[in-house]
Design an enzyme around this catalytic site. Structure first.
Site, PDB file in Angstrom:
ATOM      1  N   LEU A 246     -20.646 -39.161 -18.437  1.00 27.84           N
ATOM      2  CA  LEU A 246     -21.995 -39.495 -17.981  1.00 27.84           C
ATOM      3  C   LEU A 246     -22.043 -39.548 -16.450  1.00 27.84           C
ATOM      4  O   LEU A 246     -22.377 -40.571 -15.853  1.00 27.84           O
ATOM      5  CB  LEU A 246     -22.447 -40.830 -18.581  1.00 27.84           C
ATOM      6  CG  LEU A 246     -23.959 -41.034 -18.686  1.00 27.84           C
ATOM      7  CD1 LEU A 246     -24.549 -40.093 -19.722  1.00 27.84           C
ATOM      8  CD2 LEU A 246     -24.299 -42.474 -19.044  1.00 27.84           C
ATOM      9  N   GLY A 247     -21.703 -38.417 -15.827  1.00 29.76           N
ATOM     10  CA  GLY A 247     -21.793 -38.303 -14.380  1.00 29.76           C
ATOM     11  C   GLY A 247     -23.130 -37.715 -13.973  1.00 29.76           C
ATOM     12  O   GLY A 247     -24.152 -37.935 -14.637  1.00 29.76           O
TER      13      GLY A 247
ATOM     14  N   ILE B 211     -24.290 -34.635 -14.096  1.00 31.83           N
ATOM     15  CA  ILE B 211     -24.863 -33.735 -15.097  1.00 31.83           C
ATOM     16  C   ILE B 211     -25.138 -34.475 -16.400  1.00 31.83           C
ATOM     17  O   ILE B 211     -26.229 -34.378 -16.975  1.00 31.83           O
ATOM     18  CB  ILE B 211     -23.927 -32.541 -15.345  1.00 31.83           C
ATOM     19  CG1 ILE B 211     -23.827 -31.679 -14.077  1.00 31.83           C
ATOM     20  CG2 ILE B 211     -24.415 -31.691 -16.519  1.00 31.83           C
ATOM     21  CD1 ILE B 211     -22.778 -30.585 -14.134  1.00 31.83           C
TER      22      ILE B 211
ATOM     23  N   SER C  61     -17.261 -42.270 -21.431  1.00 28.87           N
ATOM     24  CA  SER C  61     -16.941 -41.940 -20.055  1.00 28.87           C
ATOM     25  C   SER C  61     -15.699 -42.719 -19.658  1.00 28.87           C
ATOM     26  O   SER C  61     -15.155 -43.486 -20.463  1.00 28.87           O
ATOM     27  CB  SER C  61     -18.124 -42.303 -19.139  1.00 28.87           C
ATOM     28  OG  SER C  61     -18.049 -41.617 -17.904  1.00 28.87           O
ATOM     29  N   ARG C  62     -15.226 -42.524 -18.422  1.00 29.39           N
ATOM     30  CA  ARG C  62     -14.021 -43.233 -17.997  1.00 29.39           C
ATOM     31  C   ARG C  62     -14.216 -44.738 -18.032  1.00 29.39           C
ATOM     32  O   ARG C  62     -13.280 -45.489 -18.282  1.00 29.39           O
ATOM     33  CB  ARG C  62     -13.618 -42.788 -16.581  1.00 29.39           C
ATOM     34  CG  ARG C  62     -12.960 -41.431 -16.538  1.00 29.39           C
ATOM     35  CD  ARG C  62     -12.605 -41.036 -15.125  1.00 29.39           C
ATOM     36  NE  ARG C  62     -13.785 -40.769 -14.314  1.00 29.39           N
ATOM     37  CZ  ARG C  62     -13.764 -40.343 -13.059  1.00 29.39           C
ATOM     38  NH1 ARG C  62     -12.596 -40.162 -12.458  1.00 29.39           N
ATOM     39  NH2 ARG C  62     -14.882 -40.106 -12.401  1.00 29.39           N
TER      40      ARG C  62
ATOM     41  N   VAL D  64     -20.803 -27.310 -21.385  1.00 25.61           N
ATOM     42  CA  VAL D  64     -21.253 -26.741 -20.111  1.00 25.61           C
ATOM     43  C   VAL D  64     -20.331 -27.197 -18.978  1.00 25.61           C
ATOM     44  O   VAL D  64     -20.687 -27.121 -17.806  1.00 25.61           O
ATOM     45  CB  VAL D  64     -22.709 -27.149 -19.799  1.00 25.61           C
ATOM     46  CG1 VAL D  64     -23.673 -26.513 -20.777  1.00 25.61           C
ATOM     47  CG2 VAL D  64     -22.859 -28.680 -19.791  1.00 25.61           C
TER      48      VAL D  64
ATOM     49  N   ARG E 150     -15.981 -27.313 -18.755  1.00 26.82           N
ATOM     50  CA  ARG E 150     -14.851 -26.397 -18.585  1.00 26.82           C
ATOM     51  C   ARG E 150     -14.294 -26.046 -19.959  1.00 26.82           C
ATOM     52  O   ARG E 150     -14.217 -26.899 -20.850  1.00 26.82           O
ATOM     53  CB  ARG E 150     -13.751 -27.017 -17.719  1.00 26.82           C
ATOM     54  CG  ARG E 150     -14.118 -27.163 -16.245  1.00 26.82           C
ATOM     55  CD  ARG E 150     -14.244 -25.807 -15.572  1.00 26.82           C
ATOM     56  NE  ARG E 150     -14.510 -25.918 -14.134  1.00 26.82           N
ATOM     57  CZ  ARG E 150     -15.715 -25.942 -13.591  1.00 26.82           C
ATOM     58  NH1 ARG E 150     -16.790 -25.891 -14.370  1.00 26.82           N
ATOM     59  NH2 ARG E 150     -15.873 -26.001 -12.272  1.00 26.82           N
TER      60      ARG E 150
ATOM     61  N   GLU F 150     -11.411 -17.446 -19.435  1.00 24.45           N
ATOM     62  CA  GLU F 150     -12.498 -16.577 -18.966  1.00 24.45           C
ATOM     63  C   GLU F 150     -11.967 -15.416 -18.131  1.00 24.45           C
ATOM     64  O   GLU F 150     -10.989 -15.579 -17.399  1.00 24.45           O
ATOM     65  CB  GLU F 150     -13.480 -17.407 -18.123  1.00 24.45           C
ATOM     66  CG  GLU F 150     -14.167 -18.494 -18.917  1.00 24.45           C
ATOM     67  CD  GLU F 150     -15.074 -19.374 -18.060  1.00 24.45           C
ATOM     68  OE1 GLU F 150     -15.194 -19.106 -16.833  1.00 24.45           O
ATOM     69  OE2 GLU F 150     -15.641 -20.332 -18.594  1.00 24.45           O
TER      70      GLU F 150
ATOM     71  N   HIS G 275     -20.716 -18.293 -18.480  1.00 24.18           N
ATOM     72  CA  HIS G 275     -20.495 -19.305 -17.432  1.00 24.18           C
ATOM     73  C   HIS G 275     -21.577 -19.181 -16.358  1.00 24.18           C
ATOM     74  O   HIS G 275     -21.295 -19.019 -15.167  1.00 24.18           O
ATOM     75  CB  HIS G 275     -19.104 -19.167 -16.816  1.00 24.18           C
ATOM     76  CG  HIS G 275     -18.632 -20.428 -16.145  1.00 24.18           C
ATOM     77  ND1 HIS G 275     -17.310 -20.740 -15.973  1.00 24.18           N
ATOM     78  CD2 HIS G 275     -19.319 -21.471 -15.600  1.00 24.18           C
ATOM     79  CE1 HIS G 275     -17.184 -21.905 -15.367  1.00 24.18           C
ATOM     80  NE2 HIS G 275     -18.407 -22.369 -15.125  1.00 24.18           N
TER      81      HIS G 275
END
Length: 371
Positions: free
Chosen positions: A207-208, A210, A229-230, A285, A287, A316, A334
């Site tokens: 939950l950063g 983005i 989240s962390r 969305v 990595r 990729e 991407h």
């Protein structure tokens, strides 16, 4: 009064002498003025030839740079390793003592070997938000600063994440295939029903910048949002899960927005997918390596999860061919961050960081090196 020839000669000589003295004094004053104005502030620019000033090394051109190359080239001397006939290692050795700045992205990783080849390197400017393509530990050891694009791409990625979720649930891309393949006219209009988005339980992984934007968009669309989240964010109203496994159990879909680190590599594994269940959807969305791609393909092919919307992949640009014909999978190359508007804004941030470095001003988007 009339003057004779001798008077005229004397007057002309005296006038010329006075004019010469005036010009000499004026030149002296102008010289003094230029001497006062000439000194430049000390900065990172080399005092030698113009071609060596404000050098920026590019190993491979980031998409933002490729679109706005003229803006960069008009301000900096770009060293294009990708255009050189020499091997990259030799190119770096040639410019080893002069290169202080590298501009990069995920397509041109800044490895420990690259950093060692550049003993004068002081700054790595990446045209992305993530920094997993940069050896941050080596940068920290060398005292090399790293900047990114901040949150310039966050809204566009969040929009696309929600779009992928809607696409998979409502079978939009699948519907396009259905129509273009001529099946609408040959199957009496029969088409597999999609699912409603409202009231679905959506778990956000990370939950950063983005993830929080994705959460707000989905909440506005009537979804029940929770996250892992962390650490728990006290000011956030959404339910927090310390375990991604438990989040998967209580979710109809997972949207992955977190950074790729050693700890998060393959965090979405078979156990998480099984916990999500046969109707569950995964949107990534962030990595590709956050998901164990082999296990994801197996679960999708065997129907162990309901579908996936994928913008990123583990190797990729290679994408597992098994995904190509699955109607419950939506694939992007991407590109969720890439819009005309975000590219322009990103270019301004990159140029701003470069300008700040070369004029000894604070960097705009310095990355805290905690790696």
């Amino acid at each position: 009064m009339l003057y004779g020839p001798d008077h005229v000669t004397t007057w002309v000589s005296e006038s010329c002498l006075l004019l010469s003295s005036t010009l000499s004094l004026t030149n002296l004053k102008l010289s003094s003025l230029f001497i006062v104005m000439d000194p430049k502030p000390q900065d990172h620019q080399s005092p030698s030839s113009p071609s060596e000033l404000r050098q920026v090394l590019v190993l491979r051109p980031p998409p933002v740079f490729a679109v706005h190359e003229q803006d960069f080239s008009s301000k900096f001397h770009i060293l294009k390793a990708y255009d050189s006939p020499s091997p990259t290692h030799e190119f770096l050795q040639t410019h080893a003592q002069s290169v202080k700045v590298v501009l990069c992205s995920g397509i041109g990783p800044i490895t420990a070997d690259v950093i060692r080849d550049l003993p004068a390197l002081e700054l790595v400017v990446t045209a992305s938000t993530g920094v997993n393509h940069i050896d941050m530990a080596e940068c920290r050891r060398r005292g090399i600063a790293v900047t990114n694009t901040g949150d310039v791409f966050s809204d566009d990625v969040a929009d696309a994440a929600v779009g992928l979720l809607i696409d998979v649930m409502r079978r939009i891309t699948s519907g396009g295939r259905f129509v273009r393949g001529g099946r609408w006219a040959t199957t009496s209009g029969e088409y597999t029903l999609g699912s409603k988005l409202a009231c679905k339980r959506v778990g956000i992984v990370g939950l950063g910048n983005i993830g929080s934007r994705v959460a707000r968009r989905l909440e506005a669309m009537g979804c029940i949002v929770s996250y892992t989240s962390r650490q728990k964010k006290p000011s956030i109203p959404f339910t927090f899960y310390p375990s991604i496994l438990q989040l998967a159990v209580d979710s109809d879909a997972l949207v992955i927005c977190c950074a790729l680190t050693n700890e998060t590599h393959h965090m979405i594994n078979n156990k998480v997918m099984m916990a999500l269940g046969k109707k569950g959807i995964i949107v990534n969305v962030a990595r590709g390596a956050l998901i164990n791609e082999v296990e994801l393909v197996k679960c999708l092919v065997e129907g162990e999860i309901g579908g996936a919307g994928l913008d990123v992949f583990e190797n990729e640009p290679n994408v597992p061919k098994e995904l190509f014909e699955l109607d419950n999978v939506v694939l992007l190359p991407h590109r969720t961050a890439m819009t005309k508007e975000s590219f322009y804004d990103a270019a301004q941030i990159l140029i701003g960081n470069l300008e700040a470095f070369f004029t000894n001003k604070p960097l705009l988007t310095l990355v805290a090196n905690e790696f």
